[in-house]
Design a protein around this motif. Structure first.
Motif, PDB file in Angstrom:
ATOM      1  N   ILE A  11      14.742  18.118 -35.556  1.00  0.00           N
ATOM      2  CA  ILE A  11      13.720  18.629 -36.480  1.00  0.00           C
ATOM      3  C   ILE A  11      13.936  18.027 -37.866  1.00  0.00           C
ATOM      4  O   ILE A  11      12.995  17.536 -38.500  1.00  0.00           O
ATOM      5  N   LYS A  12      15.177  18.060 -38.323  1.00  0.00           N
ATOM      6  CA  LYS A  12      15.494  17.498 -39.647  1.00  0.00           C
ATOM      7  C   LYS A  12      15.219  16.002 -39.694  1.00  0.00           C
ATOM      8  O   LYS A  12      14.698  15.486 -40.690  1.00  0.00           O
ATOM      9  N   GLY A  29       7.581  23.610 -37.716  1.00  0.00           N
ATOM     10  CA  GLY A  29       6.813  24.078 -36.576  1.00  0.00           C
ATOM     11  C   GLY A  29       7.352  25.328 -35.936  1.00  0.00           C
ATOM     12  O   GLY A  29       8.307  25.939 -36.411  1.00  0.00           O
ATOM     13  N   GLU A  30       6.712  25.656 -34.866  1.00  0.00           N
ATOM     14  CA  GLU A  30       7.062  26.837 -34.085  1.00  0.00           C
ATOM     15  C   GLU A  30       7.703  26.405 -32.773  1.00  0.00           C
ATOM     16  O   GLU A  30       7.241  25.455 -32.145  1.00  0.00           O
ATOM     17  N   PRO A  31       8.742  27.121 -32.344  1.00  0.00           N
ATOM     18  CA  PRO A  31       9.316  26.829 -31.027  1.00  0.00           C
ATOM     19  C   PRO A  31       8.277  27.042 -29.932  1.00  0.00           C
ATOM     20  O   PRO A  31       7.431  27.924 -30.029  1.00  0.00           O
ATOM     21  N   VAL A  32       8.325  26.186 -28.927  1.00  0.00           N
ATOM     22  CA  VAL A  32       7.407  26.275 -27.795  1.00  0.00           C
ATOM     23  C   VAL A  32       8.254  26.468 -26.542  1.00  0.00           C
ATOM     24  O   VAL A  32       9.126  25.657 -26.255  1.00  0.00           O
ATOM     25  N   ASP A  33       8.009  27.562 -25.819  1.00  0.00           N
ATOM     26  CA  ASP A  33       8.754  27.835 -24.594  1.00  0.00           C
ATOM     27  C   ASP A  33       8.008  27.195 -23.431  1.00  0.00           C
ATOM     28  O   ASP A  33       6.948  27.660 -23.027  1.00  0.00           O
ATOM     29  N   GLU A  34       8.568  26.105 -22.893  1.00  0.00           N
ATOM     30  CA  GLU A  34       7.871  25.369 -21.851  1.00  0.00           C
ATOM     31  C   GLU A  34       8.666  25.247 -20.555  1.00  0.00           C
ATOM     32  O   GLU A  34       8.129  24.766 -19.572  1.00  0.00           O
ATOM     33  N   ALA A 101      19.070  11.607 -35.878  1.00  0.00           N
ATOM     34  CA  ALA A 101      19.555  12.881 -35.339  1.00  0.00           C
ATOM     35  C   ALA A 101      20.913  12.709 -34.663  1.00  0.00           C
ATOM     36  O   ALA A 101      21.832  13.505 -34.878  1.00  0.00           O
ATOM     37  N   VAL A 102      21.046  11.671 -33.866  1.00  0.00           N
ATOM     38  CA  VAL A 102      22.300  11.422 -33.156  1.00  0.00           C
ATOM     39  C   VAL A 102      23.431  11.094 -34.134  1.00  0.00           C
ATOM     40  O   VAL A 102      24.566  11.533 -33.946  1.00  0.00           O
ATOM     41  N   THR A 103      23.136  10.365 -35.191  1.00  0.00           N
ATOM     42  CA  THR A 103      24.149  10.086 -36.211  1.00  0.00           C
ATOM     43  C   THR A 103      24.629  11.386 -36.844  1.00  0.00           C
ATOM     44  O   THR A 103      25.837  11.589 -37.030  1.00  0.00           O
ATOM     45  N   ALA A 104      23.698  12.291 -37.151  1.00  0.00           N
ATOM     46  CA  ALA A 104      24.075  13.587 -37.735  1.00  0.00           C
ATOM     47  C   ALA A 104      24.947  14.385 -36.769  1.00  0.00           C
ATOM     48  O   ALA A 104      25.940  15.004 -37.185  1.00  0.00           O
ATOM     49  N   VAL A 105      24.597  14.374 -35.489  1.00  0.00           N
ATOM     50  CA  VAL A 105      25.383  15.103 -34.485  1.00  0.00           C
ATOM     51  C   VAL A 105      26.769  14.477 -34.343  1.00  0.00           C
ATOM     52  O   VAL A 105      27.786  15.177 -34.320  1.00  0.00           O
ATOM     53  N   ILE A 150       8.057  17.872 -30.541  1.00  0.00           N
ATOM     54  CA  ILE A 150       9.302  17.262 -30.105  1.00  0.00           C
ATOM     55  C   ILE A 150       9.901  18.132 -29.013  1.00  0.00           C
ATOM     56  O   ILE A 150       9.715  19.345 -28.995  1.00  0.00           O
ATOM     57  N   ASN A 151      10.571  17.482 -28.104  1.00  0.00           N
ATOM     58  CA  ASN A 151      11.277  18.174 -27.044  1.00  0.00           C
ATOM     59  C   ASN A 151      12.623  17.485 -26.904  1.00  0.00           C
ATOM     60  O   ASN A 151      12.689  16.254 -26.853  1.00  0.00           O
TER      61      ASN A 151
END
Length: 159
Positions: A11-12, A29-34, A101-105, A150-151
């Motif tokens: 998200i960031k 955004g809002e979380p989407v339960d899929e 994102a992966v760099t942050a993780v 995003i998923n």
């Protein structure tokens, strides 16, 4: 780890990349339960990753949003989401988002050594995507280019 551990860096990264690379503000955004299956909006970039986390990042949007993003990135206008520059632009945006994102993780959790796979782009009406045997989290965000979903599907791997 909690679901927020997996999705928050993405998200960031979306918000940061869209602002810095495209000059677009992303509304949280809002979380989407899929569950394991979700329907695409018609245009999806998929970037896989492997290492301490294995899984996939989906950047999904309507074709009109893909056209707008490509236009902003290149300064050109496009008529079809299947034009090569639109596909390449979307792949680059997805790759940069996932890379950030992966760099942050990796920075937050030394030793995970997560690496990216090359991006793939899918275009078409009515296709569904499945995350088989992976924990999956989705967030729908709004931008001036259109809705972006995003998923992130993750399985913790070996360290």
């Amino acid at each position: 780890m909690s679901s927020t551990t997996y999705i928050v860096p993405f998200i960031k990264a979306v918000a940061s990349v869209f602002k810095d690379m495209l000059g677009i503000v992303v509304t949280k955004g809002e979380p989407v339960d899929e569950g394991e299956e979700f329907g695409s909006q018609g245009f999806a970039v998929i970037v896989g990753f492997t290492g301490g986390w294995r899984g996939r990042f989906f950047l999904d949007m309507p074709p009109t949003a893909a056209l707008r993003l490509a236009s902003i990135l290149t300064g050109e206008e496009y008529a079809s989401p299947t034009e090569e520059e639109v596909l390449l632009s979307a792949a680059e945006i997805g790759n940069v988002v996932c890379g950030n994102a992966v760099t942050a993780v990796n920075d937050a959790y030394p030793g995970l050594n997560i690496r990216l796979t090359p991006p793939s782009v899918f275009v078409g009406d009515g296709f569904s995507m499945f995350n088989v045997r992976l924990s999956s989290y989705s967030v729908l965000m709004q931008t001036e280019a259109g809705p972006i979903k995003i998923n992130v599907a993750v399985e913790e791997g070996k360290r």
